[in-house]
Design a protein around this motif. Structure first.
Motif, PDB file in Angstrom:
ATOM      1  N   MET A   1      -9.636  19.136  24.539  1.00 27.16           N
ATOM      2  CA  MET A   1     -10.079  20.452  25.025  1.00 27.16           C
ATOM      3  C   MET A   1     -10.334  21.373  23.840  1.00 27.16           C
ATOM      4  O   MET A   1      -9.525  21.464  22.930  1.00 27.16           O
ATOM      5  CB  MET A   1      -9.018  21.076  25.937  1.00 27.16           C
ATOM      6  CG  MET A   1      -9.353  22.481  26.418  1.00 27.16           C
ATOM      7  SD  MET A   1      -8.085  23.202  27.484  1.00 27.16           S
ATOM      8  CE  MET A   1      -8.337  22.215  28.961  1.00 27.16           C
ATOM      9  N   SER A   4      -9.797  28.100  22.436  1.00 34.70           N
ATOM     10  CA  SER A   4     -10.449  29.399  22.413  1.00 34.70           C
ATOM     11  C   SER A   4     -10.444  29.950  20.995  1.00 34.70           C
ATOM     12  O   SER A   4      -9.446  29.827  20.284  1.00 34.70           O
ATOM     13  CB  SER A   4      -9.716  30.374  23.343  1.00 34.70           C
ATOM     14  OG  SER A   4      -9.783  29.956  24.683  1.00 34.70           O
ATOM     15  N   TYR A 103      -4.160  29.937  25.361  1.00 29.72           N
ATOM     16  CA  TYR A 103      -5.314  30.278  26.184  1.00 29.72           C
ATOM     17  C   TYR A 103      -5.976  29.048  26.797  1.00 29.72           C
ATOM     18  O   TYR A 103      -6.773  29.165  27.727  1.00 29.72           O
ATOM     19  CB  TYR A 103      -6.347  31.051  25.362  1.00 29.72           C
ATOM     20  CG  TYR A 103      -5.780  32.237  24.628  1.00 29.72           C
ATOM     21  CD1 TYR A 103      -5.185  33.283  25.324  1.00 29.72           C
ATOM     22  CD2 TYR A 103      -5.828  32.317  23.246  1.00 29.72           C
ATOM     23  CE1 TYR A 103      -4.649  34.378  24.656  1.00 29.72           C
ATOM     24  CE2 TYR A 103      -5.307  33.406  22.557  1.00 29.72           C
ATOM     25  CZ  TYR A 103      -4.718  34.432  23.271  1.00 29.72           C
ATOM     26  OH  TYR A 103      -4.194  35.506  22.606  1.00 29.72           O
ATOM     27  N   ASN A 104      -5.693  27.875  26.260  1.00 27.79           N
ATOM     28  CA  ASN A 104      -6.234  26.616  26.767  1.00 27.79           C
ATOM     29  C   ASN A 104      -5.108  25.593  26.831  1.00 27.79           C
ATOM     30  O   ASN A 104      -4.901  24.835  25.883  1.00 27.79           O
ATOM     31  CB  ASN A 104      -7.356  26.085  25.866  1.00 27.79           C
ATOM     32  CG  ASN A 104      -8.555  27.000  25.815  1.00 27.79           C
ATOM     33  OD1 ASN A 104      -8.746  27.708  24.839  1.00 27.79           O
ATOM     34  ND2 ASN A 104      -9.363  26.990  26.850  1.00 27.79           N
ATOM     35  N   GLU A 135      -3.301  31.007  32.543  1.00 27.60           N
ATOM     36  CA  GLU A 135      -3.091  29.608  32.201  1.00 27.60           C
ATOM     37  C   GLU A 135      -1.658  29.170  32.512  1.00 27.60           C
ATOM     38  O   GLU A 135      -1.433  28.074  33.026  1.00 27.60           O
ATOM     39  CB  GLU A 135      -3.402  29.377  30.716  1.00 27.60           C
ATOM     40  CG  GLU A 135      -4.862  29.125  30.421  1.00 27.60           C
ATOM     41  CD  GLU A 135      -5.301  27.785  30.977  1.00 27.60           C
ATOM     42  OE1 GLU A 135      -5.191  26.763  30.282  1.00 27.60           O
ATOM     43  OE2 GLU A 135      -5.747  27.764  32.147  1.00 27.60           O
TER      44      GLU A 135
END
Length: 216
Positions: A1, A4, A103-104, A135
């Motif tokens: 992933m 951010s 954030y991810n 999140e």
């Protein structure tokens, strides 16, 4: 992933932790007071959630990993600082540590029974704290216990570390301000408190806001 992108202030904060990683671990690992800094809160968390799958967001050098592993939790720690993760893996080699930002969160929805988010969200700009809380809520199961610690005060600013040479971003909240944020993102506040304790006496003191919550 893909992570951010971070703001300039967040990148400076990350660089500060990379610089502090080894020094910070030597202090924490050699001092029983620092190793047990959050033990009273951990014991309260343990009463609310005696067992389960726990995510430690901003695990740093893995200090709390030892508490969770010794108590039998299925523990995962994440941090954005590779230096801190290197120290964490040395301190708690049996624990699972991942490089990730808040954030991810690269986990499926409803994954965790417990969240330990201690002294991490106050490094998020106030404009981004909503993203982080969304999140955390996404990867938490309904009924999960989530623990948060932020700093008391107003606004946000870069603060030089008392050891000098490193600046970090801090966002400050009043008790109701952060409680309202938590409630808005699906965290029912079970208990909140204002806590003043010495982190590295006598050089600095911190006023913490501490929250125990349940995911709704």
């Amino acid at each position: 992933m893909k992570m951010s992108p971070l703001s300039r202030e967040e990148l400076t904060t990350l660089e500060s932790y990379e610089n502090l990683a080894l020094t910070r671990s030597k202090v924490i690992n050699s001092t029983p007071f620092n190793r047990d800094f959050w033990r009273p809160e951990f014991e309260k968390f343990r009463k609310l959630l005696p067992a389960g799958r726990v995510l430690d967001i901003g695990c740093g050098n893995g200090r709390e990993a030892l508490l969770f592993m010794d108590a039998g939790y299925e523990y995962t720690g994440i941090d954005l600082s590779q230096g801190m993760l290197t120290e964490a893996r040395q301190l708690a080699p049996q624990a699972k540590f991942l490089n990730m930002n808040m954030y991810n969160l690269a986990f499926p929805a409803d994954r965790f029974d417990g969240i330990w988010n201690c002294c991490t969200l106050f490094h998020a700009p106030k404009s981004r704290v909503h993203s982080a809380l969304r999140e955390v809520r996404r990867i938490s199961r309904k009924g999960a216990i989530a623990f948060f610690v932020v700093k008391a005060g107003n606004g946000e600013r870069m603060v030089e570390d008392f050891r000098g040479g490193n600046e970090r971003l801090f966002s400050f909240y009043n008790e109701m301000e952060f409680a309202d944020l938590l409630e808005a993102h699906g965290f029912d506040v079970l208990e909140s408190s204002l806590d003043l304790r010495e982190y590295n006496p006598p050089q600095s003191s911190n006023v913490y806001l501490i929250y125990f919550t349940r995911v709704v």
